[in-house]
Design a protein around this motif. Sequence first.
Motif, short mmCIF file in Angstrom:
data_model
loop_
_atom_site.label_atom_id
_atom_site.label_comp_id
_atom_site.label_asym_id
_atom_site.label_seq_id
_atom_site.Cartn_x
_atom_site.Cartn_y
_atom_site.Cartn_z
N LEU A 177 0.83 -1.21 0.00
CA LEU A 177 0.00 0.00 0.00
C LEU A 177 0.86 1.26 0.00
O LEU A 177 0.54 2.25 -0.66
N HIS A 182 1.80 2.90 -3.24
CA HIS A 182 0.83 3.66 -4.06
C HIS A 182 1.26 5.13 -4.05
O HIS A 182 1.51 5.70 -2.99
N ASP A 234 -0.14 7.92 -4.15
CA ASP A 234 -0.89 8.91 -3.37
C ASP A 234 -0.87 8.64 -1.87
O ASP A 234 -1.41 9.42 -1.09
N VAL A 235 -0.29 7.50 -1.47
CA VAL A 235 -0.36 7.11 -0.05
C VAL A 235 0.88 7.60 0.69
O VAL A 235 2.01 7.28 0.31
N CYS A 282 0.28 4.23 5.98
CA CYS A 282 -0.85 3.32 6.04
C CYS A 282 -0.69 2.35 7.21
O CYS A 282 0.40 2.22 7.78
N ILE A 292 -9.08 5.91 -5.05
CA ILE A 292 -7.79 5.50 -4.46
C ILE A 292 -7.98 4.22 -3.63
O ILE A 292 -7.15 3.30 -3.69
N GLU A 340 -8.10 1.36 -5.94
CA GLU A 340 -6.75 1.06 -6.48
C GLU A 340 -5.92 0.31 -5.44
O GLU A 340 -5.16 -0.61 -5.78
N ALA A 341 -6.07 0.70 -4.19
CA ALA A 341 -5.31 0.04 -3.11
C ALA A 341 -5.70 -1.44 -3.01
O ALA A 341 -4.83 -2.31 -2.89
N LEU A 359 -4.24 -3.28 -5.88
CA LEU A 359 -2.78 -3.39 -5.76
C LEU A 359 -2.40 -4.61 -4.90
O LEU A 359 -1.50 -5.37 -5.25
#
Length: 631
Positions: free
Chosen positions: A515, A518, A520-521, A524, A555, A558-559, A562
């Motif tokens: 995660l 990613h 944008d992350v 987490c 998002i 997408e996570a 992923l």
Amino acid sequence: MSAYDDIHARSLSDPEAFWAEAAEGIHWERRWDRVLDDSRAPFYRWFPGAVTNTCYNALDRHVEGGRADQLALIYDSPITGAIERFTYRELRDRVARVAGVLAEAGVEKGDRILVYMPMVPEAVIAMLACARLGAVHSVVFGGFAASELAVRIDDATPKVVLSASCGIEPGRIVAYKPLLDEAIEIATHKPAHCVILQRPQLEADLVEGRDLDWADAEASAEPHPCVWVEATDPLYILYTSGTTGQPKGIVRDNGGHLVALNWSMRNVYGVEPGEVYWAASDVGWVVGHSYIVYAPLIHGNTTVLFEGKPVGTPDAAVYWRVIAEHDVKVLFTAPTAFRAIKREDPAGELIQPEQIAGLRALFLAGERADPDTVQWAEEQLGVPVIDHWWQTETGWPMCANPAGIELMPVKHGSPTKAVPGWDIRVLDDALNEVAAGDIGALVAKLPLPPGSLPTLWQAEERYREAYLEEFPGYYKTGDAGYIDEDGYVYVMTRTDDVINVAGHRLSTGQMEEVLAAHPDVAECAVVGVADDLKGQTPLGLLVLNAGVERDNAVIEGEAVRLVREQIGPVASFKTAIVVGRLPKTRSGKILRGTVQKIADCEEYSTPPTIDDPAILPEIAEALRSAGYAGG
Ligand code: COA
Ligand code: AMP
């Protein structure tokens, strides 16, 4: 003194005599110099100097000893409608030919072979063919993604890969071959050959020069005899989740493994040679290695290889049909399978008493057996339901109610007592044993009995650090729990980042690594939250980078994708939630335990070390709107 007390005490007071006696059940081409080599403690080796072969003990010995026409393997595949039966002679002959295929491909003793197979007979044949040559197999579970496969290819550096065109899951065909091709593409190490079993449900394209068609290769191969190996030589590597993305390569040796598994069949599971034994698991897990493939065959039983699910293939009565059709005496599965059956058939209306009349016991392992499920199974089946506790590392049970020695009174929530050979203790952080009933770290006093891991693949230092360093003189199981005043062990929780999803062991740390990649992350946290069916499922909290303006839902989706792409569907990672910030201690440690308690509506106290207590209500609100924390 009870039979159990006597045997357990003997196993600890003189382990060498105890295991030397058990070793008489095995064929040795040359006997050992010593039963236990403790000269490099805390690294121990069992039966140094002895020479044997695991495949010889699992097949040839029985063919020569009067079991040639007894069934060795029953393949029952409700998902394809196939049932196939193999006698010991037939299985030996197929294994010898596949060993011949490998030998012609240049495989020699000590070479690694990666096995990436669905639950078909060739998976068992593949493992035994490696054992026959003294090659070291590493089986990878089919539910892992290509990148996970690649990590294992690079660590084990296999000369050959044995695989199939596809696996079959309810409602979908999983194309294995493209996953394998992608994994080889990603990996630095390139195997010389792949031997591919073409399944009629979906055929695969073969790469010229590298890939061989399994059926053609087997048809033209010369049967290969058993190659004698040292008892201390590795039989297999099985990767399991640890705290990081780099899985641990658990090593199993040949001699100790033969002795321990053979001993466990009669003493723990209470089965006699010739009887039918069914472990409803997958060859990709340790339960499959030990109790679908090796132990039943070493002990002269008939093993059942089941390609299906407890429900939906076609229904929640399939276990009872299999038990009746193949005369199964002992069934072993994970509690999650029984939770699935109970959910579909709560009153047990699909269980016909005459179908399960021959069943003597149900064994459960792989995760905590919740008392409700155990009680339901007891009532429905009318046989002892035996929770037992073990791990990939140990290879066979550490705690059980040993059906072949003595059935002790059951205490729901406890896998009963330490199995002979295992000296289980509970220690506190200062390395002191705690009082009965007090929770602490569950450890096993060294030396561990035969069959348990001697090391990690090419990572002895990591083995020492992960398992032997924290509690000198003991093996750290990574589980916490307590032992009551009667000696019953209770396994409560993991002490690391490992969670247990449908009996599958997964690392939250590994999911966090995926995660965090990613774009944008910013940071987490992944925690395991309670799930009625699977025991636990992972839940991800994401904090986004400043300035990210994309839709949170996009998002989050997408996570989820992923993790599925990078780790695989087996992770069952279905929910990620964007939050403003994560609860942390003043020193910056994420309070995952508190998040998990909030999500599960458990009582929690605000940790005194928390950086900002106001964050907990925020997290609770975010979890509630996603359907957790009572929302
Ligand atoms: N190859 C490819 N994908 C696989 C796979 C395999 N060998 N095994 C599982 N998967 C996939 C599943 O299809 C599922 O995908 P999805 O998210 O697209 O639905 C995902 O991995 C999660 O699988 P699982 O956790 O097994 O859940 P499930 O919903 O398919 O089944 C149970 C739930 C309870 C029926 C199932 O876990 C089960 O049979 N458990 C038995 C216990 C067991 O085998 N334990 C092993 C240790 S003893
Ligand atoms: P694995 O290595 O995949 O077999 O997972 C081992 C882990 O599963 C153990 O360390 C425990 O956390 C858990 N486990 C296995 N069996 C039991 C059991 N009977 N009771 C509680 N937890 C269990």
